[in-house]
Design a protein around this motif. Structure first.
Motif, PDB file in Angstrom:
ATOM      1  N   LEU B 113       0.824  -1.207   0.000  1.00 59.95           N
ATOM      2  CA  LEU B 113       0.000   0.000   0.000  1.00 59.95           C
ATOM      3  C   LEU B 113       0.854   1.251   0.000  1.00 59.95           C
ATOM      4  O   LEU B 113       0.594   2.192  -0.749  1.00 59.95           O
ATOM      5  CB  LEU B 113      -0.890   0.024   1.251  1.00 59.95           C
ATOM      6  N   SER B 114       1.909   1.256   0.837  1.00 59.53           N
ATOM      7  CA  SER B 114       2.710   2.467   0.953  1.00 59.53           C
ATOM      8  C   SER B 114       3.450   2.736  -0.360  1.00 59.53           C
ATOM      9  O   SER B 114       3.582   3.879  -0.778  1.00 59.53           O
ATOM     10  CB  SER B 114       3.691   2.355   2.118  1.00 59.53           C
ATOM     11  N   LEU B 115       3.888   1.675  -1.041  1.00 61.06           N
ATOM     12  CA  LEU B 115       4.549   1.884  -2.333  1.00 61.06           C
ATOM     13  C   LEU B 115       3.560   2.409  -3.363  1.00 61.06           C
ATOM     14  O   LEU B 115       3.877   3.295  -4.154  1.00 61.06           O
ATOM     15  CB  LEU B 115       5.185   0.577  -2.818  1.00 61.06           C
ATOM     16  N   MET B 116       2.336   1.889  -3.319  1.00 61.09           N
ATOM     17  CA  MET B 116       1.320   2.367  -4.241  1.00 61.09           C
ATOM     18  C   MET B 116       1.100   3.864  -4.041  1.00 61.09           C
ATOM     19  O   MET B 116       1.029   4.637  -5.000  1.00 61.09           O
ATOM     20  CB  MET B 116       0.025   1.595  -3.988  1.00 61.09           C
ATOM     21  N   LEU B 117       1.033   4.289  -2.761  1.00 64.79           N
ATOM     22  CA  LEU B 117       0.825   5.709  -2.475  1.00 64.79           C
ATOM     23  C   LEU B 117       2.000   6.540  -2.964  1.00 64.79           C
ATOM     24  O   LEU B 117       1.826   7.613  -3.534  1.00 64.79           O
ATOM     25  CB  LEU B 117       0.635   5.925  -0.963  1.00 64.79           C
ATOM     26  N   VAL B 118       3.233   6.021  -2.763  1.00 66.79           N
ATOM     27  CA  VAL B 118       4.400   6.825  -3.127  1.00 66.79           C
ATOM     28  C   VAL B 118       4.525   6.926  -4.645  1.00 66.79           C
ATOM     29  O   VAL B 118       4.901   7.974  -5.173  1.00 66.79           O
ATOM     30  CB  VAL B 118       5.689   6.280  -2.471  1.00 66.79           C
ATOM     31  N   PHE B 119       4.178   5.891  -5.371  1.00 65.23           N
ATOM     32  CA  PHE B 119       4.247   5.962  -6.830  1.00 65.23           C
ATOM     33  C   PHE B 119       3.257   7.002  -7.347  1.00 65.23           C
ATOM     34  O   PHE B 119       3.554   7.767  -8.256  1.00 65.23           O
ATOM     35  CB  PHE B 119       3.959   4.598  -7.470  1.00 65.23           C
ATOM     36  N   ALA B 120       2.063   7.004  -6.739  1.00 64.76           N
ATOM     37  CA  ALA B 120       1.071   7.992  -7.143  1.00 64.76           C
ATOM     38  C   ALA B 120       1.574   9.398  -6.823  1.00 64.76           C
ATOM     39  O   ALA B 120       1.433  10.322  -7.626  1.00 64.76           O
ATOM     40  CB  ALA B 120      -0.252   7.727  -6.438  1.00 64.76           C
ATOM     41  N   ALA B 121       2.220   9.546  -5.655  1.00 66.99           N
ATOM     42  CA  ALA B 121       2.697  10.867  -5.253  1.00 66.99           C
ATOM     43  C   ALA B 121       3.838  11.348  -6.153  1.00 66.99           C
ATOM     44  O   ALA B 121       3.941  12.522  -6.470  1.00 66.99           O
ATOM     45  CB  ALA B 121       3.145  10.839  -3.801  1.00 66.99           C
ATOM     46  N   PHE B 122       4.711  10.407  -6.577  1.00 70.31           N
ATOM     47  CA  PHE B 122       5.818  10.771  -7.466  1.00 70.31           C
ATOM     48  C   PHE B 122       5.344  10.933  -8.911  1.00 70.31           C
ATOM     49  O   PHE B 122       6.110  11.292  -9.793  1.00 70.31           O
ATOM     50  CB  PHE B 122       6.923   9.698  -7.457  1.00 70.31           C
ATOM     51  N   ILE B 133      10.512  -1.657  -9.291  1.00 70.39           N
ATOM     52  CA  ILE B 133      11.041  -0.907  -8.139  1.00 70.39           C
ATOM     53  C   ILE B 133      10.584  -1.570  -6.842  1.00 70.39           C
ATOM     54  O   ILE B 133      11.365  -1.769  -5.910  1.00 70.39           O
ATOM     55  CB  ILE B 133      10.572   0.556  -8.192  1.00 70.39           C
ATOM     56  N   PHE B 205      -0.662  -4.573  -5.517  1.00 64.73           N
ATOM     57  CA  PHE B 205      -0.896  -3.156  -5.271  1.00 64.73           C
ATOM     58  C   PHE B 205      -0.079  -2.247  -6.177  1.00 64.73           C
ATOM     59  O   PHE B 205      -0.380  -1.068  -6.281  1.00 64.73           O
ATOM     60  CB  PHE B 205      -0.595  -2.812  -3.807  1.00 64.73           C
TER      61      PHE B 205
END
Lengths: 271, 259
Positions: B113-122, B133, B205
């Motif tokens: 989940l946290s990687l999904m959020l960070v990819f969206a943020a980047f 990644i 995710f």
């Protein structure tokens, strides 16, 4: 020699970008609403009946699974140690090999074994024992969890036990301890790093699973993992999903702290 | 004493059956001529269908590509970082190792989940790169854990001797240190490859629409009922690994070196 230190910098940057920032983002989303203002509602949402019921169910099943794994794995690790199969190698291979068959598929195969008309029912009927399918019950979930995570309990225990100094054990029996006393006073305390590491490696994934309950729960059992997954994939509410994840992380952090305390040198590492 | 040995043998066998029964079921049912959970007779039907199913072959290719690439990159980054980390001492080293432990101890659900959020943020769109990644991120710790103990055991004086005899640090590293690390590097790679191959949650995710690995394909098919074609594929993969390990481990002494 000093130049070498800089070789670790790329990984530090990688870890900050893909481990630290992502976790901070969960914190950010967990404490904000959709329009970006601060809230604690995503966290307190855990106290709603549906959510707290799912969390308690997850805690109950994962603790039970951890205990079962420990009780099954400890004698196994002792037997393997006494067999002198040597460090690592063959033993690790036996427990890693199943991973080469997809874990969803392996878990799904239990349906074939356990369901009505499945293989176990047919074996039971041969000897005339009535069988009731356990698919969709707590027992099926626990079986699925134990099946998937047992190796993560066996490997650290086995590692710690094989590395144990044989002389200490011999000294205890020379000094008159019987095998039960030797176990309680010597082997058990010395294997603590392995126990703690094994407990964490089983407890954390079973607390947060949503796949096993999906596959073996027949849609009747909602764990906290299922709720969080659905907040992200179906309800598209990453704020609530993050808030609930933060609650879960309290338990994850507690287990990490436990490891740091009892297994500082990584003696109980699984691999 | 005899009783105890008998008992432990039975116990080992039971655990072994528990771990391998589902695998046996999968293999047997890949040869089933029917589709259901009854064995109707032997047939190679699903193996024929397998090689005509573009969807499965596509997912297989994605899975293998991601596993090989992520394990390779993770091994390179892991090796370089190991050398860097081993030159550190005290607090900085402890911080590195603590950070390194996070992906291994953290729940895959939270990591995914946290990687999904960070990819969206980047602003990265989910697809091949994001899966790669993500897999590299959870693979590096396993590589470091495999190489670190080896590095600690290496004899510093041989490296220094090479330098004294006029080798450049890089040359000395290739000729002296690297060969000693090789078993650790190899087992780190193998572990990373296996973890990546078996991963479902993090891929689920971080993948984009339209990209399937075997795991995500199977998950999407669970609802409709999994066709035995996937059993056939898994059987082929499992047996190839079994044969591979058998041949690698043929010289008896090498067993402990490899895993």
């Amino acid at each position: 020699m000093n130049k070498k230190k800089w070789l670790s910098t790329p990984y530090l940057i990688w870890m900050i970008a893909f481990t630290v920032i992502p976790l901070l983002l969960i914190g950010y989303y967990g404490f904000t609403t959709r329009d970006g203002s601060f809230t604690i509602q995503n966290i307190t949402a855990i106290f709603s009946p549906a959510h707290s019921k799912a969390l308690l169910k997850s805690l109950y099943l994962s603790l039970l699974c951890t205990v079962v794994c420990l009780l099954l794995a400890y004698p196994l690790a002792l037997i393997l140690k006494n067999k002198n199969v040597g460090q690592g190698g063959f033993v690790i291979m036996i427990f890693i090999l199943p991973m080469w068959m997809n874990f969803l598929l392996r878990t799904y195969a239990w349906l074939n074994l356990l369901d009505d008309g499945g293989i176990i029912e047919r074996i039971f009927s041969l000897v005339n024992i009535p069988y009731q399918s356990i698919i969709g019950t707590d027992a099926a979930i626990i079986l699925g969890m134990v099946y998937n995570f047992l190796p993560f309990m066996i490997l650290p225990l086995f590692n710690v036990l094989t590395k144990m100094d044989e002389n200490v054990i011999n000294a205890a029996s020379d000094l008159g301890a019987n095998s039960f006393q030797t176990f309680i006073k010597i082997i058990l305390p010395l294997s603590l790093p392995g126990i703690v590491s094994g407990i964490t490696m089983v407890f954390v994934p079973s607390l947060t699973t949503f796949v096993i309950s999906d596959l073996l729960g027949a849609r009747k059992i909602m764990l906290i993992g299922n709720i969080i997954e659905q907040e992200f994939s179906i309800a598209d509410n990453r704020h609530l999903g993050s808030g609930l994840s933060l609650v879960l992380m309290i338990f994850i952090l507690a287990s990490m702290a436990l490891i740091n305390r009892y297994d500082k040198n990584g003696e109980g590492n699984a691999f | 004493m005899k009783f105890k040995r008998f008992f432990s043998q039975i116990y080992l066998t039971l655990i072994f059956i528990f771990l391998y029964a589902p695998i046996a079921v999968l293999i047997v049912f890949s040869f089933n001529s029917g589709k259901g959970s009854r064995f109707d007779g032997f047939s190679l039907r699903w193996y024929e269908e397998l090689f005509q199913s573009e969807m499965i072959l596509d997912a297989l290719w994605n899975t293998l590509f991601i596993a090989v690439t992520s394990a390779l990159i993770a091994t390179i980054i892991g090796l370089i970082s190991c050398i860097g980390i081993s030159a550190l001492k005290g607090k900085p080293k402890a911080v590195y190792m603590a950070l390194n432990n996070i992906p291994m101890l953290n729940s895959e659900l939270v990591t995914g989940l946290s990687l999904m959020l960070v990819f969206a943020a980047f602003g990265l769109t989910a697809g091949y790169p994001t899966i790669l990644i993500a897999h590299i991120t959870f693979n590096i710790p396993y590589v470091i854990l495999s190489i670190m103990p080896r590095l600690r055991q290496t004899n510093k004086s041989t490296y220094e001797a090479a330098i004294d005899l006029g080798a450049s640090p890089t040359y000395a590293f290739y000729k002296v240190v690297l060969p000693e690390l090789m078993p650790g590097i190899f087992s780190g790679f193998l572990l990373a490859f296996t973890m990546s191959l078996d991963d479902f949650i993090i891929t689920y995710f971080t993948r984009g629409a339209g990209i399937n690995t075997l795991s995500t394909l199977i998950y999407s098919e669970v609802r409709k009922g999994i066709k035995p074609t996937i059993n056939a594929l898994s059987t082929i993969m499992f047996v190839s690994v079994l044969l591979l390990l058998f041949f690698i481990n043929r010289p008896k002494k090498a067993t402990n070196e490899i895993l």
